[in-house]
Design a protein around this motif. Structure first.
Motif: not given
Length: 521
Positions: A275, A277, A302, A304, A329, A331-332
């Protein structure tokens, strides 16, 4: 132009630029002796990463000296800051034995140890064809160094071909302001620039350059090696890399404010349940910069605030799942530490001014403005001076007491015809030692540890003023005790050692040292 030819050309130009930068840019010792602002990212978790803060500061100009510093500690966990200057290579990196270390020749071995900082100082530190291996270790900082052209095949080989490699229960490593580079891919004998495997956790790579390689780096050596994670990558430049920027197998990664240029095959490869970010990065002139590639075992992300500038995306398939052309995204990921994001639009500018070795440890304040570091000072409470002020060569109060050299032994780097090492400890000002050239070193040594806090260098008649710049070195550890110009009395914090060396680094004639006197106080 073929891929390998292009890489070699690109690498040659980069190395030329590095050579110029190394000559022009010097990092001051005060900056280098401190981890500017402290660790960031996941390296701040699990108790934090402080390296050798609070420990002895030593200077090393060879790989062997780095190993000697590690082996000279009271224990494998005694804090130490090792300041490195010059080129470290196979020719000057030997195995050193001791109870506080587990080293090997041909690689910088940080094995079964903790609480260590390795930091480049002065005109720079270059690990040439020699990798840094971290194994069964914790609380390690590597800062302001260049590691280049480490090979796993061909000659010479080092560290399995990884510039920096971590494996086997490694915890809390901060790698900051480093330059990691190769001159090709696997076909040319190179492997990863920054690899982690076999239960490596809580690592941050910040303000660094990774370039001219087939493989940027991995987290997990296979789809079953998913015990690694909690890795932060921020404000790094990945340039002219085929893939693995990074490759993630399991675990969690936070990837923010990095600049990616010319990723030739794929970029961030999240697979086997990993995972990631991915915040406010700038991807430029690249292919498949994010997704799951070369496997059917999915990873997640994820996204951003990223910028995708001239990025191309391949078609999806059973073992190819690019996140684009419009990444969203799936997932978080919650981040447990505080951080401030630069806008993606200014990442290329900020990273170009801050990332890599010999950039003065500059950072970003989160407002797209590079800043000079405000270091937290990890100097030891009783340090060996890291870059002392020149000592007055003719003090009015020379040392008094017993000259310890009279009952010691001596050696040196070389001796001119008709001179002797023993002449510097015979109490006779009419005999002397000279190096075979204009510079060289002379040492006093004892059979057991001896406390010394003052030295007097006396020149022979007729050669007064010939000695120029010098360094006084604790030969047991490589620490610089004092530096200056000209002969005379030298004082420094009391130090227990077996051997002390007076290094003459410049002269205005033929140096002639009549006496090398040592005193306890």
């Amino acid at each position: 132009m073929g891929r390998s030819v292009a890489l070699r050309l690109y690498a040659a130009l980069a190395l030329m630029a590095l050579a110029v930068a190394t000559v022009v840019v010097a990092l001051s010792t005060s900056e280098a002796s401190a981890a500017a602002g402290g660790a960031s990212g996941y390296a701040t978790q699990n108790g934090g990463t402080t390296g050798g803060a609070g420990g002895q500061v030593v200077r090393a100009t060879t790989g062997t000296a780095i190993h000697q510093a590690l082996c000279g500690r009271a224990s494998s966990s005694t804090p130490i800051i090792i300041q490195v200057e010059g080129t470290i290579n196979h020719g000057n990196t030997a195995k050193v034995s001791g109870d506080s270390c587990n080293t090997a020749a041909g690689v910088i071995e940080l094995k079964q140890i903790s609480n260590v900082t390795i930091v480049g100082v002065g005109s720079g530190a270059v690990f040439d064809q020699l990798g840094i291996h971290i194994r069964e270790a914790s609380n390690i900082i590597i800062q302001n160094v260049t590691v280049r052209n480490v090979k796993k095949s061909g000659s010479p080989t080092s560290n399995g071909g990884d510039a920096i490699g971590m494996e086997s229960d490694v915890r809390n490593v901060w790698v900051d302001h480093v330059t990691l580079e190769a001159s090709g891919g696997e076909a040319e004998g190179f492997d990863g620039l920054f690899d982690m495997k076999d239960n490596t956790q809580y690592v941050t790579l910040s303000y660094s350059i990774l370039r001219n390689s087939g493989r940027g780096g991995l987290v997990g050596s296979s789809e079953s090696d998913t015990s690694n994670g909690f890795i932060t990558y921020h404000h790094n430049l990945y340039e002219n890399i085929d893939s693995r920027t990074p490759l993630l197998r399991g675990g969690v990664a936070h990837i923010y404010n990095n600049h990616y240029v010319s990723l030739n095959e794929s970029g961030i490869n999240s697979r086997a349940g990993a995972r990631a970010r991915v915040d406010n990065n700038y991807f430029e002139d690249s292919k498949d910069v994010l997704g799951t590639f070369y496997t059917d075992q999915a990873g997640y992300w994820q996204v951003n605030g990223n910028t995708f500038d001239n990025v191309t995306w391949s078609a999806r398939g059973s073992e190819n799942n690019p996140a684009g052309p419009n990444p969203t995204s799936n997932t978080t990921v919650s981040i447990p530490y505080s951080y401030t994001l630069d806008a993606a639009s200014c990442v290329p500018s900020v990273v170009s001014q801050t990332a890599g070795a010999n950039k003065g440890l500059r950072e970003s304040d989160g407002s797209c403005t590079p800043t000079n570091p405000q270091p937290t000072d990890p100097q030891p409470t009783d340090p060996e001076p890291t870059d002392p002020e020149p000592t007055d060569p003719e003090p009015t109060n020379p040392p008094t007491g017993t000259n310890l050299s009279l009952t010691a032994d001596s050696d040196g780097s070389s001796k001119a015809s008709g001179t002797s090492y023993g002449n510097v400890r015979d109490g006779n000002l009419s005999t002397y030692w000279s190096p075979s050239g204009s510079t060289g070193s002379i040492s006093i040594k004892w059979g057991s540890a001896t406390t010394v806090s003052a030295v007097t260098i006396r020149e022979a008649a007729g050669s007064t003023g010939a000695i120029g710049a010098w360094r006084l070195v604790n030969a047991d550890t490589g620490a610089v005790l004092a530096s200056g110009n000209g002969a005379g009395a030298i004082t420094f914090p009391a130090t227990s050692l077996r051997k002390i060396t007076f290094e003459i680094t410049s002269s205005s004639g033929t140096p002639r040292v009549a006496e090398f006197e040592t005193y306890a106080g």
